[in-house]
Design a protein around this motif. Structure first.
Motif, PDB file in Angstrom:
ATOM      1  N   LEU A 196     -17.105 -98.948 -18.495  1.00 33.52           N
ATOM      2  CA  LEU A 196     -16.586 -97.491 -18.413  1.00 33.52           C
ATOM      3  C   LEU A 196     -15.176 -97.733 -18.401  1.00 33.52           C
ATOM      4  CD1 LEU A 196     -18.887 -95.416 -16.064  1.00 33.52           C
ATOM      5  CD2 LEU A 196     -18.200 -94.936 -18.486  1.00 33.52           C
ATOM      6  N   SER A 199     -13.491 -98.138 -21.435  1.00 35.45           N
ATOM      7  CA  SER A 199     -13.568 -97.043 -22.278  1.00 35.45           C
ATOM      8  C   SER A 199     -12.497 -96.245 -22.064  1.00 35.45           C
ATOM      9  CB  SER A 199     -14.839 -96.330 -22.227  1.00 35.45           C
ATOM     10  OG  SER A 199     -14.982 -94.941 -22.610  1.00 35.45           O
ATOM     11  N   ASP A 200     -12.126 -96.108 -20.859  1.00 40.02           N
ATOM     12  CA  ASP A 200     -10.990 -95.257 -20.452  1.00 40.02           C
ATOM     13  C   ASP A 200      -9.736 -95.931 -21.019  1.00 40.02           C
ATOM     14  OD1 ASP A 200     -12.348 -93.238 -18.921  1.00 40.02           O
ATOM     15  OD2 ASP A 200     -12.067 -94.235 -17.080  1.00 40.02           O
ATOM     16  N   ARG A 203      -9.223 -95.028 -24.732  1.00 37.43           N
ATOM     17  CA  ARG A 203      -9.049 -93.700 -24.923  1.00 37.43           C
ATOM     18  C   ARG A 203      -7.417 -93.757 -24.652  1.00 37.43           C
ATOM     19  NH1 ARG A 203     -11.987 -91.683 -21.162  1.00 37.43           N
ATOM     20  NH2 ARG A 203     -13.989 -91.352 -22.651  1.00 37.43           N
TER      21      ARG A 203
END
Lengths: 348, 226
Positions: A196, A199-200, A203
């Motif tokens: 996660l 993933s951040d 981004r």
């Protein structure tokens, strides 16, 4: 659309510029030379002929003498040639009006109304005026070319910067994915959280780092997330000290700079260490200056394989600093036997 | 009135009414030359002309006293008078009589491009009739104008004066073909050359042999009297 220099310097335009200059000169002379209240036919003829003796002297100087002899080494030779040129054409002017014109224009009656010295002065003034015009045109050309060059360099730097970012992102992600791969092999419970966080970060890398500069605060958030990510995948043997101080808001920074050094510390320190490893991070913002220091101890085995991409991140970030902070950064890298220290000072 | 009459008459008698007049002299003290061939008695169609060097002339003898008075307190001549003295030392008085009047012209010569030119100005006017009053004439009159003629000696006994054709010059100026400073009186159709001495000299150096400038009607041939 902005015209290019060569468009302004088109042969037809150049001829028109020269014609305009001589036309202006003609009418100034005409009103200077006229005998009565208004110019008569003879005044037009006289002025035209007077100017016809000036034109060759001017063009011989600016097209022949100046380009061939205008250098410092030949300046004396140039001055002698110029004096000879002026005297020759002043003599031609004087004699033409005092003697020869009666044969060429038998129905117009005029003489040379100036002394030889006055004619020489006319020539000197015209030679100076035309040289100044020529030099100002050359200056205009040089400044135009400099502007063009700067534009090209800027475009080149932007292209290069994009290429560097494109290199940094995969480099970071390859390393992180390698770490996640290791965690997966170890069946580490922290893997979902790590994914996660990755993933951040992705981004941010994909959408947040498109600009040349981003808020420092945002960049430091990413730094903290990255450290957290590394902490999660590391074990208790990793000792990370983080110290962030000073005014971090209202400042901008190039994205991915700090994280690249941090990534390097983890790669060469934490991952290669046999134990008791540490990473010390100190970020201080003071009076528009950012002082960044990251120190790590070196492991006896460097897990990172040597290859095409080894050390690429550090080299890229150095190039990025040169492009984005020319003369505004100080980078000091100490690669000692048991520790590696990066100290960066940036003018924000 | 007599003065004006004299100036006009003098020119008519010497040549014709189409002579050109100049505000500035053609000859100055530093360019004047003496040519003694001009001295003596000359005749043209029964009219006698006497030419004498200024300092040998009756005119000078008559006016010597007043000229001496022009000396400054220290006995020296002023610069202007010095220049005039030099000019007069090389100039000539041309004297002739007509209708009870004696006309005196001051003639100064210059050589331009190998040719001789003479600059005439009125010098004095006297009556030959003792019953009449002396006419007034002032040499220092600031509006004195100059008449110019080319001088040619066929031999020592024949002198030809070719006066510049004012009509031709005026036509060229009006047609915009001649560049020389001038003032034209449109009412009377007369004009005066106002070019500088240097310009006059340069003009005659260049066009002094141009036959268009010298009309036969403006030509006077004088024969030396034996």
């Amino acid at each position: 659309m902005k015209k290019k220099y060569w468009e302004w310097n088109h042969p037809v335009l150049r001829i028109l510029q020269h014609l305009a200059f001589w036309m202006l000169s003609f009418f100034i002379f005409l009103y200077l030379f006229k005998t009565g209240n208004k110019p008569e036919k003879v005044d037009y003829v006289y002025t035209l002929l007077f100017q016809l003796t000036l034109i060759p002297a001017v063009y011989i100087n600016i097209e022949l003498l100046l380009p061939k002899l205008g250098s410092r080494k030949k300046i004396l030779f140039y001055l002698f040639s110029l004096i000879a040129l002026i005297i020759l054409f002043a003599w031609i002017n004087y004699n033409f009006f005092d003697n020869w014109s009666a044969k060429v224009f038998p129905d117009y009656f005029f003489i040379s109304y100036f002394t030889f010295h006055e004619i020489v002065l006319f020539f000197i003034v015209y030679i100076i005026i035309t040289m100044l015009l020529k030099l100002s045109k050359s200056w205009f050309l040089v400044s135009w070319l400099q502007k063009e060059l700067l534009e090209k360099e800027k475009q080149k730097a932007e292209v290069e910067l994009k290429a560097l970012k494109a290199q940094i992102n995969p480099h970071f992600f390859f390393n992180t994915l390698n770490s996640i791969y290791s965690m997966a092999l170890d069946k580490d419970d922290r893997l979902p959280g790590t994914v996660l966080q990755l993933s951040d970060l992705m981004r941010y890398f994909l959408y947040g780092s498109r600009d040349n500069f981003i808020p420092l605060e945002k960049d430091l958030t990413v730094v903290n997330e990255y450290i957290a990510l590394q902490k999660l995948r590391s074990n208790a043997q990793l000792n990370i000290e983080t110290k962030i101080s000073g005014e971090i808001s209202d400042h901008q920074i190039a994205p991915l700079l700090l994280i690249t050094f941090l990534e390097n510390a983890f790669k060469h320190g934490a991952k290669g260490s046999s134990g008791n490893t540490f990473i010390k991070l100190d970020i201080k913002v003071e009076k528009n200056k950012l002082n960044f220091t990251v120190e790590n101890n070196k492991g006896y085995v460097d897990e990172v394989k040597t290859g095409d991409h080894n050390g690429l991140g550090l080299e890229n970030v150095k190039r990025q600093l040169e492009l984005l902070y020319p003369g505004k950064h100080l980078l000091n890298i100490k690669d000692e036997q048991d520790r590696f220290v990066v100290a960066l000072q940036l003018s924000l | 009135m007599k003065k004006i009459n004299f100036i006009i008459s003098a020119l008519i008698l010497v040549a014709t009414s189409s002579c050109v007049t100049s505000l500035r002299p053609l000859v100055t003290y530093n360019t004047a030359i003496a040519d003694n061939r001009i001295e003596g008695a000359w005749e043209q169609e029964g009219q006698e002309y006497i030419v004498q060097k200024v300092f040998n002339s009756d005119f000078y003898k008559k006016n010597k006293g007043s000229l001496e008075k022009s000396r400054e307190q220290n006995g020296q001549l002023s610069d202007k008078n010095k220049r005039d003295s030099v000019l007069y030392s090389k100039s000539y008085i041309i004297k002739y009589s007509k209708e009870d009047l004696e006309y005196l012209l001051l003639g100064s010569m210059i050589k331009l491009n190998g040719r001789l030119f003479m600059n005439f100005i009125p010098a004095d006017l006297n009556t030959t009739d003792s019953t009449k009053n002396e006419p007034e004439f002032n040499l220092a009159n600031p509006i004195t104008t100059h008449t110019i003629a080319r001088v040619e000696f066929s031999n020592t006994n024949t002198m030809k004066l070719d006066f510049i054709d004012g009509g031709y010059l005026h036509d060229q100026i009006k047609a915009g073909r001649m560049k020389i400073k001038n003032e034209t009186d449109e009412l009377y159709g007369t004009f005066l050359i106002t070019a500088s001495t240097i310009e006059l000299q340069k003009f005659l150096e260049k066009y002094g042999n141009d036959s268009r400038f010298f009309n036969k009607e403006n030509s006077v041939t004088l024969i030396r009297k034996s």
